[in-house]
Write a protein that holds these residues in place. Structure first.
Motif, PDB file in Angstrom:
ATOM      1  N   ALA A 163       0.797  -1.235   0.000  1.00  0.00           N
ATOM      2  CA  ALA A 163       0.000   0.000   0.000  1.00  0.00           C
ATOM      3  C   ALA A 163       0.825   1.278   0.000  1.00  0.00           C
ATOM      4  O   ALA A 163       0.258   2.377  -0.061  1.00  0.00           O
ATOM      5  CB  ALA A 163      -0.948   0.000   1.205  1.00  0.00           C
ATOM      6  N   HIS A 164       2.146   1.143   0.078  1.00  0.00           N
ATOM      7  CA  HIS A 164       2.971   2.361   0.026  1.00  0.00           C
ATOM      8  C   HIS A 164       4.419   2.004  -0.287  1.00  0.00           C
ATOM      9  O   HIS A 164       5.080   1.306   0.485  1.00  0.00           O
ATOM     10  CB  HIS A 164       2.918   3.106   1.365  1.00  0.00           C
ATOM     11  N   THR A 165       4.899   2.507  -1.421  1.00  0.00           N
ATOM     12  CA  THR A 165       6.316   2.325  -1.736  1.00  0.00           C
ATOM     13  C   THR A 165       6.791   3.412  -2.690  1.00  0.00           C
ATOM     14  O   THR A 165       5.991   4.230  -3.168  1.00  0.00           O
ATOM     15  CB  THR A 165       6.595   0.930  -2.327  1.00  0.00           C
ATOM     16  N   HIS A 166       8.104   3.428  -2.908  1.00  0.00           N
ATOM     17  CA  HIS A 166       8.726   4.275  -3.929  1.00  0.00           C
ATOM     18  C   HIS A 166       9.648   3.332  -4.688  1.00  0.00           C
ATOM     19  O   HIS A 166      10.763   3.039  -4.230  1.00  0.00           O
ATOM     20  CB  HIS A 166       9.520   5.419  -3.289  1.00  0.00           C
ATOM     21  N   LEU A 167       9.175   2.825  -5.808  1.00  0.00           N
ATOM     22  CA  LEU A 167       9.827   1.680  -6.449  1.00  0.00           C
ATOM     23  C   LEU A 167      11.271   1.959  -6.867  1.00  0.00           C
ATOM     24  O   LEU A 167      12.158   1.133  -6.654  1.00  0.00           O
ATOM     25  CB  LEU A 167       8.990   1.228  -7.657  1.00  0.00           C
TER      26      LEU A 167
ATOM     27  N   ALA B 228      -0.500  10.557   1.080  1.00  0.00           N
ATOM     28  CA  ALA B 228       0.431  11.492   1.725  1.00  0.00           C
ATOM     29  C   ALA B 228       1.220  10.769   2.804  1.00  0.00           C
ATOM     30  O   ALA B 228       0.743   9.797   3.389  1.00  0.00           O
ATOM     31  CB  ALA B 228      -0.332  12.669   2.346  1.00  0.00           C
ATOM     32  N   HIS B 229       2.465  11.253   3.038  1.00  0.00           N
ATOM     33  CA  HIS B 229       3.213  10.815   4.222  1.00  0.00           C
ATOM     34  C   HIS B 229       2.697  11.643   5.394  1.00  0.00           C
ATOM     35  O   HIS B 229       2.758  12.878   5.354  1.00  0.00           O
ATOM     36  CB  HIS B 229       4.704  11.118   4.059  1.00  0.00           C
ATOM     37  N   VAL B 230       2.238  10.990   6.445  1.00  0.00           N
ATOM     38  CA  VAL B 230       1.608  11.727   7.546  1.00  0.00           C
ATOM     39  C   VAL B 230       2.231  11.330   8.884  1.00  0.00           C
ATOM     40  O   VAL B 230       2.271  10.143   9.235  1.00  0.00           O
ATOM     41  CB  VAL B 230       0.081  11.456   7.554  1.00  0.00           C
TER      42      VAL B 230
ATOM     43  N   ALA C 179       0.170   7.435   4.717  1.00  0.00           N
ATOM     44  CA  ALA C 179       1.266   6.516   5.020  1.00  0.00           C
ATOM     45  C   ALA C 179       1.878   6.858   6.378  1.00  0.00           C
ATOM     46  O   ALA C 179       1.972   8.026   6.748  1.00  0.00           O
ATOM     47  CB  ALA C 179       2.329   6.595   3.931  1.00  0.00           C
ATOM     48  N   HIS C 180       2.257   5.839   7.093  1.00  0.00           N
ATOM     49  CA  HIS C 180       2.938   5.923   8.399  1.00  0.00           C
ATOM     50  C   HIS C 180       1.979   6.222   9.552  1.00  0.00           C
ATOM     51  O   HIS C 180       1.685   5.350  10.345  1.00  0.00           O
ATOM     52  CB  HIS C 180       4.109   6.914   8.364  1.00  0.00           C
ATOM     53  N   SER C 181       1.544   7.467   9.695  1.00  0.00           N
ATOM     54  CA  SER C 181       0.632   7.823  10.798  1.00  0.00           C
ATOM     55  C   SER C 181       1.165   7.273  12.118  1.00  0.00           C
ATOM     56  O   SER C 181       0.442   6.608  12.877  1.00  0.00           O
ATOM     57  CB  SER C 181      -0.774   7.298  10.504  1.00  0.00           C
TER      58      SER C 181
ATOM     59  N   THR D  93       5.752  -1.499   2.300  1.00  0.00           N
ATOM     60  CA  THR D  93       7.179  -1.642   2.576  1.00  0.00           C
ATOM     61  C   THR D  93       7.833  -0.283   2.739  1.00  0.00           C
ATOM     62  O   THR D  93       8.833  -0.157   3.433  1.00  0.00           O
ATOM     63  CB  THR D  93       7.891  -2.357   1.411  1.00  0.00           C
ATOM     64  N   ASP D  94       7.265   0.746   2.063  1.00  0.00           N
ATOM     65  CA  ASP D  94       7.930   2.020   1.837  1.00  0.00           C
ATOM     66  C   ASP D  94       9.078   1.761   0.855  1.00  0.00           C
ATOM     67  O   ASP D  94       9.316   0.620   0.439  1.00  0.00           O
ATOM     68  CB  ASP D  94       8.429   2.648   3.143  1.00  0.00           C
ATOM     69  N   GLY D  95       9.779   2.811   0.462  1.00  0.00           N
ATOM     70  CA  GLY D  95      10.855   2.634  -0.505  1.00  0.00           C
ATOM     71  C   GLY D  95      12.044   1.908   0.088  1.00  0.00           C
ATOM     72  O   GLY D  95      12.230   1.859   1.307  1.00  0.00           O
TER      73      GLY D  95
HETATM   74 ZN    ZN Z   1       7.214   6.725   1.753  1.00  0.00          ZN
END
Ligand code: ZN
Length: 456
Positions: free
Chosen positions: A66-70, A230-232, A268-270, A319-321
């Motif tokens: 649900a959240h990455t930077h490939l 968004a990164h939050v 993302a994150h929260s 995973t995030d990037g």
């Molecule tokens: Zn990220």
């Protein structure tokens, strides 16, 4: 476009339609990219469909990252051991050297790693745009990979740690996003197969998003019926900036002023939220991507996942990037998510494995607006399926299938990957992507990018 009719037979089926739902030996039929039947027992004589023997394996929904930077796979382990905002400044600085060749090579490798680890949907949160070409190239790479993609093309318009080359006015960015969407006929929320959908959003508010930008993003998202990413509240330092410079108690409280929370938003994150902010996420139907490995790697803290689930917030897993992970392994992410909450609460029973597996499948799909499209194994849904080989020493014997998928399975146990009815990997061999070429290309791009950035 879609493969011929297919049946996967002889497997244990974990449909993720509810706790306890499992078929010990069954088969799944697929036609035109859609699951047509999920049943116990053997299939009668075939009608010419492709058959995949799933004996010894578990068939389950493909995982949702649900959240990455490939492209960040090119930046594995480049910057470590530094405070969040210092690390972020380095990441933003990459924009001064990044070109479409790097993006293509990195995004393809990122897709390959996700695919080989059983991920069938990726949400690419895109934020470095020194020109329009990088995002165009990233979308092209995701499309080539065969994965289901959610492309969140976000915007930065301010912030002293953001290089000027990747700052955009809202007007410029919106024009580029409209062009990007226009290049994909039928993409968005209307195309039946939902292979590619778009989002927008601020990147890491408030440190790189002005109030005007936040206001305009909400308007633009509504206008185009696209979601927000968004990164939050990723680190305490971001919350501290929000308090000091804006006088708001937290990042969600700040975003609430601009109506950014909502059913179409994934934050993302929260990690650093107040109880009131958690309640607001639940009341507005806002989803969260929990990225525990990245949070641990950056020393950001432990997200209040148990509290969010109890409040009714939908939580997916990311995973995030690879610049903060350093991989794209969602099985590892599941295990980390489970163990981290047990540690935080000093309570081994505070989160159950089925909830974690839901986060990596159907809850992640819902969080990205794809809950009716994928995330479970059910007739009528698009066929995003994986076969996990559970005959491995680290998985045997099987006492609790769900717990062992969360705590024992490894990305390399994924044998077969199907997206939208198309087999993308079988017997761990990619059928669409050329693994050798992608690895070679990524090594070349990494060398060039490092030279341009003058990283020793
Ligand atoms: Zn990220």
């Amino acid at each position: 476009m879609n493969a011929q009719p297919m049946a996967i037979t002889g497997c244990t089926i974990l449909p993720m339609t509810g706790p306890g739902a499992v078929i010990d030996s069954g088969c799944v039929s697929v036609t035109d990219g859609v699951i047509t039947a999920v049943q116990a027992g053997e299939l009668p004589e075939g009608k010419g469909e492709t058959r995949i023997d799933g004996r010894g394996m578990v068939l389950m929904p493909g995982l949702v990252n649900a959240h990455t930077h490939l492209y960040q796979v090119l930046l594995r382990a480049v910057w470590e051991d530094m405070p969040f905002l210092a690390w972020l400044k380095r990441i933003y600085g990459v924009a001064e050297s990044l070109n479409p060749d790097h993006v293509m090579a990195g995004t393809l490798l990122g897709c390959l790693e996700n695919l080989k680890g059983g991920v069938t949907t990726v949400c690419e949160h895109n934020f470095l745009n020194p020109g329009p070409e990088c995002a165009v190239t990233a979308v092209e790479a995701i499309s080539r990979s065969g994965l289901r993609g959610v492309f969140a093309r976000t915007i930065m318009d301010s912030g002293e740690i953001v290089p000027d080359c990747t700052k955009e006015t809202p007007e410029t960015a919106f024009g580029r996003i409209e062009d990007l969407m226009a290049r994909q006929p039928g993409a968005g929320s209307s195309r039946d197969d939902h292979r590619l959908t778009f989002r927008t959003g601020p990147n890491t508010p408030p440190i790189n998003a002005s109030p005007d930008l936040l206001r305009e993003i909400r308007r633009f998202a509504h206008q185009h019926s696209i979601g927000i990413s968004a990164h939050v509240a990723e680190s305490a330092s971001v919350v501290e900036v929000t308090r000091r410079e804006l006088g708001r108690p937290g990042v969600v409280a700040h975003l609430k002023d601009f109506d950014l929370p909502g059913e179409d938003a994934i934050f993302a994150h929260s990690v650093h939220l107040s109880p009131e902010e958690i309640r607001h996420l639940a009341e507005t139907g806002t989803s969260v991507s929990h990225n525990p490995v990245s949070n641990m790697m950056l020393g950001d803290g432990i997200a209040p996942v148990v509290e969010m689930l109890a409040a009714g917030v939908r939580v997916g897993l990311g995973t995030d990037g690879a610049a903060s992970n350093h991989g794209q392994d969602l099985f590892e992410t599941m295990k980390a998510a489970s163990l981290l909450q047990k540690v935080k609460h000093q309570d081994a029973g505070v989160i159950d494995p089925y909830s974690v597996l839901r986060m990596a499948t159907i809850d992640g799909a819902h969080a990205l607006g794809l809950g009716s499209v994928c995330g479970t194994v059910e007739a009528g849904k698009r066929a995003d399926l994986i076969l996990v080989d559970i005959r491995k020493p680290h998985f045997q014997p099987v006492n609790d299938l769900v717990s062992q998928l969360v705590h024992c399975a490894k990305a390399t146990d994924v044998d077969t990957v199907v997206v939208d009815g198309r087999v993308l990997m079988r017997d761990r061999q990619c059928t669409l992507l050329d693994e050798h070429e992608i690895l070679q290309r990524a090594r070349g791009a990494q060398g060039d990018l490092m030279a341009r950035m003058s990283v020793a």
